[in-house]
Each structure stands twice: as C-alpha cells, then as structure tokens.
Design a protein around this motif. Structure first.
Motif, PDB file in Angstrom:
ATOM      1  N   CYS A 136      91.269  34.025  37.763  1.00  0.00           N
ATOM      2  CA  CYS A 136      90.380  33.890  38.926  1.00  0.00           C
ATOM      3  C   CYS A 136      88.985  33.475  38.472  1.00  0.00           C
ATOM      4  O   CYS A 136      88.381  32.549  39.038  1.00  0.00           O
ATOM      5  CB  CYS A 136      90.313  35.193  39.702  1.00  0.00           C
ATOM      6  N   LEU A 137      88.448  34.160  37.474  1.00  0.00           N
ATOM      7  CA  LEU A 137      87.103  33.842  36.988  1.00  0.00           C
ATOM      8  C   LEU A 137      87.045  32.419  36.445  1.00  0.00           C
ATOM      9  O   LEU A 137      86.092  31.668  36.729  1.00  0.00           O
ATOM     10  CB  LEU A 137      86.698  34.846  35.899  1.00  0.00           C
ATOM     11  N   TYR A 138      88.054  32.044  35.661  1.00  0.00           N
ATOM     12  CA  TYR A 138      88.045  30.715  35.045  1.00  0.00           C
ATOM     13  C   TYR A 138      88.074  29.622  36.110  1.00  0.00           C
ATOM     14  O   TYR A 138      87.307  28.646  36.040  1.00  0.00           O
ATOM     15  CB  TYR A 138      89.239  30.572  34.109  1.00  0.00           C
ATOM     16  N   GLU A 139      88.943  29.753  37.109  1.00  0.00           N
ATOM     17  CA  GLU A 139      89.035  28.711  38.138  1.00  0.00           C
ATOM     18  C   GLU A 139      87.770  28.649  38.979  1.00  0.00           C
ATOM     19  O   GLU A 139      87.312  27.560  39.340  1.00  0.00           O
ATOM     20  CB  GLU A 139      90.252  28.950  39.036  1.00  0.00           C
TER      21      GLU A 139
ATOM     22  N   ARG B 213      81.148  43.553  38.548  1.00  0.00           N
ATOM     23  CA  ARG B 213      80.624  43.305  37.199  1.00  0.00           C
ATOM     24  C   ARG B 213      79.559  42.214  37.189  1.00  0.00           C
ATOM     25  O   ARG B 213      79.090  41.814  36.142  1.00  0.00           O
ATOM     26  CB  ARG B 213      81.775  42.900  36.263  1.00  0.00           C
ATOM     27  N   ARG B 214      79.186  41.740  38.372  1.00  0.00           N
ATOM     28  CA  ARG B 214      78.166  40.705  38.552  1.00  0.00           C
ATOM     29  C   ARG B 214      78.547  39.396  37.862  1.00  0.00           C
ATOM     30  O   ARG B 214      77.690  38.653  37.390  1.00  0.00           O
ATOM     31  CB  ARG B 214      76.800  41.187  38.053  1.00  0.00           C
ATOM     32  N   LEU B 215      79.860  39.124  37.839  1.00  0.00           N
ATOM     33  CA  LEU B 215      80.348  37.872  37.265  1.00  0.00           C
ATOM     34  C   LEU B 215      80.491  36.798  38.342  1.00  0.00           C
ATOM     35  O   LEU B 215      80.465  35.599  38.032  1.00  0.00           O
ATOM     36  CB  LEU B 215      81.686  38.101  36.567  1.00  0.00           C
ATOM     37  N   VAL B 216      80.665  37.201  39.598  1.00  0.00           N
ATOM     38  CA  VAL B 216      80.736  36.273  40.725  1.00  0.00           C
ATOM     39  C   VAL B 216      79.936  36.860  41.878  1.00  0.00           C
ATOM     40  O   VAL B 216      79.606  38.053  41.888  1.00  0.00           O
ATOM     41  CB  VAL B 216      82.196  36.020  41.184  1.00  0.00           C
ATOM     42  N   THR B 217      79.634  36.014  42.842  1.00  0.00           N
ATOM     43  CA  THR B 217      78.965  36.468  44.061  1.00  0.00           C
ATOM     44  C   THR B 217      79.453  35.631  45.222  1.00  0.00           C
ATOM     45  O   THR B 217      80.018  34.547  45.014  1.00  0.00           O
ATOM     46  CB  THR B 217      77.432  36.355  43.918  1.00  0.00           C
ATOM     47  N   LYS B 218      79.243  36.104  46.432  1.00  0.00           N
ATOM     48  CA  LYS B 218      79.655  35.369  47.622  1.00  0.00           C
ATOM     49  C   LYS B 218      78.469  34.594  48.179  1.00  0.00           C
ATOM     50  O   LYS B 218      77.355  35.119  48.252  1.00  0.00           O
ATOM     51  CB  LYS B 218      80.231  36.317  48.674  1.00  0.00           C
ATOM     52  N   ARG B 219      78.729  33.353  48.546  1.00  0.00           N
ATOM     53  CA  ARG B 219      77.694  32.481  49.084  1.00  0.00           C
ATOM     54  C   ARG B 219      78.004  32.189  50.548  1.00  0.00           C
ATOM     55  O   ARG B 219      79.132  31.844  50.897  1.00  0.00           O
ATOM     56  CB  ARG B 219      77.640  31.169  48.277  1.00  0.00           C
ATOM     57  N   VAL B 220      76.994  32.297  51.382  1.00  0.00           N
ATOM     58  CA  VAL B 220      77.142  32.038  52.813  1.00  0.00           C
ATOM     59  C   VAL B 220      76.712  30.606  53.093  1.00  0.00           C
ATOM     60  O   VAL B 220      75.663  30.162  52.622  1.00  0.00           O
ATOM     61  CB  VAL B 220      76.301  33.019  53.648  1.00  0.00           C
TER      62      VAL B 220
ATOM     63  N   ARG C   1      79.244  32.732  33.896  1.00  0.00           N
ATOM     64  CA  ARG C   1      79.377  31.502  33.104  1.00  0.00           C
ATOM     65  C   ARG C   1      79.215  31.783  31.611  1.00  0.00           C
ATOM     66  O   ARG C   1      79.884  31.169  30.779  1.00  0.00           O
ATOM     67  CB  ARG C   1      78.366  30.461  33.571  1.00  0.00           C
ATOM     68  N   ARG C   2      78.343  32.708  31.282  1.00  0.00           N
ATOM     69  CA  ARG C   2      78.189  33.062  29.856  1.00  0.00           C
ATOM     70  C   ARG C   2      79.463  33.703  29.322  1.00  0.00           C
ATOM     71  O   ARG C   2      79.876  33.436  28.173  1.00  0.00           O
ATOM     72  CB  ARG C   2      76.992  34.003  29.678  1.00  0.00           C
ATOM     73  N   LEU C   3      80.108  34.556  30.137  1.00  0.00           N
ATOM     74  CA  LEU C   3      81.366  35.174  29.698  1.00  0.00           C
ATOM     75  C   LEU C   3      82.459  34.123  29.555  1.00  0.00           C
ATOM     76  O   LEU C   3      83.230  34.153  28.573  1.00  0.00           O
ATOM     77  CB  LEU C   3      81.793  36.249  30.691  1.00  0.00           C
ATOM     78  N   ILE C   4      82.548  33.182  30.497  1.00  0.00           N
ATOM     79  CA  ILE C   4      83.553  32.113  30.400  1.00  0.00           C
ATOM     80  C   ILE C   4      83.341  31.318  29.115  1.00  0.00           C
ATOM     81  O   ILE C   4      84.300  31.004  28.398  1.00  0.00           O
ATOM     82  CB  ILE C   4      83.471  31.194  31.625  1.00  0.00           C
ATOM     83  N   ALA C   5      82.090  30.982  28.803  1.00  0.00           N
ATOM     84  CA  ALA C   5      81.802  30.219  27.582  1.00  0.00           C
ATOM     85  C   ALA C   5      82.206  31.005  26.341  1.00  0.00           C
ATOM     86  O   ALA C   5      82.765  30.446  25.388  1.00  0.00           O
ATOM     87  CB  ALA C   5      80.313  29.864  27.533  1.00  0.00           C
ATOM     88  N   ALA C   6      81.937  32.328  26.340  1.00  0.00           N
ATOM     89  CA  ALA C   6      82.319  33.156  25.188  1.00  0.00           C
ATOM     90  C   ALA C   6      83.832  33.228  25.045  1.00  0.00           C
ATOM     91  O   ALA C   6      84.373  33.151  23.927  1.00  0.00           O
ATOM     92  CB  ALA C   6      81.720  34.557  25.330  1.00  0.00           C
TER      93      ALA C   6
ATOM     94  N   GLY D 233      88.140  20.332  39.409  1.00  0.00           N
ATOM     95  CA  GLY D 233      87.518  21.227  38.445  1.00  0.00           C
ATOM     96  C   GLY D 233      86.555  20.536  37.510  1.00  0.00           C
ATOM     97  O   GLY D 233      86.073  21.145  36.560  1.00  0.00           O
ATOM     98  N   ARG D 234      86.220  19.268  37.766  1.00  0.00           N
ATOM     99  CA  ARG D 234      85.305  18.504  36.913  1.00  0.00           C
ATOM    100  C   ARG D 234      84.044  18.088  37.676  1.00  0.00           C
ATOM    101  O   ARG D 234      83.269  17.295  37.187  1.00  0.00           O
ATOM    102  CB  ARG D 234      86.004  17.249  36.381  1.00  0.00           C
ATOM    103  N   GLY D 235      83.869  18.608  38.883  1.00  0.00           N
ATOM    104  CA  GLY D 235      82.701  18.234  39.672  1.00  0.00           C
ATOM    105  C   GLY D 235      82.790  16.862  40.298  1.00  0.00           C
ATOM    106  O   GLY D 235      81.785  16.327  40.773  1.00  0.00           O
ATOM    107  N   LEU D 236      84.000  16.281  40.342  1.00  0.00           N
ATOM    108  CA  LEU D 236      84.137  14.924  40.864  1.00  0.00           C
ATOM    109  C   LEU D 236      83.861  14.875  42.361  1.00  0.00           C
ATOM    110  O   LEU D 236      83.225  13.925  42.849  1.00  0.00           O
ATOM    111  CB  LEU D 236      85.536  14.376  40.565  1.00  0.00           C
TER     112      LEU D 236
END
Length: 309
Positions: free
Chosen positions: A48-51, A84-91, A108-113, A241-244
């Motif tokens: 979930c976090l990665y996607e 864990r403050r890894l994601v948040t909801k945006r309105v 994003r820092r955790l994903i990079a690690a 997933g590439r920002g296209l």
C-alpha cells in the motif's frame, strides 16, 4: 495499431520455471518475512505504501482495486500508515467529499530507505549467480516488460495514432472497466467531431511514447469565451506510477496558457478516482455532476470540472 488481445501459448516448462523464479526472488527480496525488510509492516501494508508513493494520490477504493486486496484490509492498512505519519488524506478543493491518500515526506524517506535495502539484497542475490545467466535473465525481462530506463517522450501523433487512441479507450473502459458498449460509440463520435473541427494551434493532440510504443494521450480543444477543453486523457497501465498523467495534463495547462485561454474545462466519471485526484491536485474544481448517463455504468455519474487560469 491496437495491440493484439490474443496471448501466445507458452512453452510447456514456462509456468513452473516462472513459479520457481518468483519463489527464489521473493525469498531474496525479503518478501516472505513477517515484517517487510524489518520495517514493522507486513507485506500487504508495505505494498500500500509503495503504490501510494508512486501515484499522485489515490482513493482507498482505487488502491484496493489496483492491489487486488480486500477494501477493509486496505482501509485498516492506510489507517496504520497514517498513524505512523507515513501517509495523509488530502481533500479536493471545492469538494470536501473527494479525498485521496498521499504519502508524506516521512513516508517517502522510508520508501527510499526500503528501496536501497531491497537493491542491496537483490544485488547480493544476483552477484552469487554466473554473469552469463544474469545477462540472459536481464535481456529476457527487458524484452517482456521493457527497459525501465526508456524515457517517456510527449510528442504530436504519428500516422495511425488517432485510431489507436480510440481503440485503447474502448479496450480499457469497455473491456477492462466494464463500461457499457455504448461508451465506445460515444468516444468514436467525440473523436470524429474533434478531428472534423480540428483547428490548430489552439487544438492539439499529445501522444506519450516509451521506446516508440504508445504510453498515453491527451487532447485539447479550443472553445468559445477563451475556454479550452481537456479531452481523451489515457495512460497505459504499464506506464502508470511515473507521473505521466500529471505531465500530460500539465502539457494541456501550459498550452492553454500560451494560447491565451482563461479557463480549462473537462468531463470525467465519478469512478475514476486517480484521475479525479490528479485534477484536484492541479487546481481543478468539480462544478457539476449528472447521474443516469446511458454510456456510464449504473451508479457512476458524469462530472464537469474547471480550472481558472
């Protein structure tokens, strides 16, 4: 030309070989451990976090569909990631009901690690195998899935591209998302009207290509009152997933500004969560919603969105 939907018959030993390869790869990548790479997350939660980290914001229902996981499980996983403050909801601006989940800077820092740790593990796994075998494996994977390093270029359409765009809309929405067959007829008629009244430089079609293969498209149509209409946005599944999608919509925004337009309008559907989140993140606001359109699935509304320039 539209790609064939008929898959070739694999060689007899292909399936057991792929299954053995996937088991070995999962073990090497740490996918079988109770907590993915000592992150404190089970694999489903890490997925979930990665996607989410490779999207422009997704609704929980869209994330569950994409990962093919139970909606309740994904909702609970997102809640744990948020705690864990890894994601948040945006309105979404202008619509408090439209919420998408986005990754925080901490996420994003955790994903990079985790990516670095995964690269080290897989690098050690590959280093233990003979170089000729790894070269053949890499060549086979590149042939099957395309090179990750292939750049996605956005350009004007080549001959035959318009027919392909129409076909892919039909294949994606009707065959893959279950839209009524009437939707394809609506797309054909809309593109016919678009091409018949095509008037550059205000009107443009942009096609995204990766390694010469179609990856996505978008178009813009000049309307009255300094208004541009965004149309036919589509991103191939293997290019997501590439920002296209963001690049394509931003290309329309930039073109409209250069053309002196004062606003951009578009129509979308209420079940296209990723697209709606993308539009909202770029400042579009939903201004109207109409239910019961015969070319949309039951329960799906047609929505009108606008962006002031």
């Amino acid at each position: 030309m539209p790609r064939s939907r008929i898959a070739p018959t694999p060689r007899r030993d292909a399936i057991p070989l792929v299954r053995a390869f996937s088991r070995d790869l999962a073990r090497a990548g740490g996918l079988l451990s109770p907590h993915f790479l000592s992150s404190g997350m089970p694999l489903g939660e890490a997925r979930c976090l990665y996607e989410l980290g490779h999207a422009d914001g997704l609704a929980i229902s869209t994330l569950a569909r994409y990962l093919e996981l139970d909606l309740g499980y994904v909702s609970r996983a997102v809640s744990r990631l948020a705690a864990r403050r890894l994601v948040t909801k945006r309105v979404a601006p202008g619509d408090a009901r439209a919420r998408s989940v986005v990754v925080t800077d901490q996420g994003r820092r955790l994903i990079a690690a985790l990516d670095r740790q995964m690269d080290r593990r897989l690098g050690a796994w590959l280093a233990a195998k003979p170089r000729p075998e790894i070269d053949r494996l890499a060549d086979g994977l590149a042939a099957a899935f395309g090179s990750r390093d292939a750049r996605i270029a956005i350009r004007s359409p080549r001959p035959g591209a318009i027919g392909h765009i129409i076909a892919r809309h039909g294949e994606f929405y009707v065959a893959e998302r279950g839209y009524p067959a009437l939707f394809e007829h609506v797309v054909v008629q809309a593109f016919s009207d678009f091409v018949t009244g095509f008037s550059p430089p205000r009107d443009r079609i942009f096609v995204a290509e990766r390694g010469g293969a179609f990856a996505g498209s978008v178009a813009v149509k000049g309307r009255a009152s300094a208004t541009a209409q965004l149309r036919f946005l589509l991103v191939e599944p293997d290019a997501r997933g590439r920002g296209l999608g963001r690049r394509l919509v931003q290309r329309v925004i930039d073109h409209a500004r250069r053309s002196g337009e004062r606003r951009i309008v578009l129509d979308t559907a209420s079940d296209l969560d990723a697209a709606r989140a993308l539009y909202a993140s770029l400042g579009f606001c939903r201004t109207a919603s109409v239910s019961g359109e015969p070319y949309l699935p039951r329960g799906v509304a047609s929505e009108h969105w606008e962006l002031a320039l």
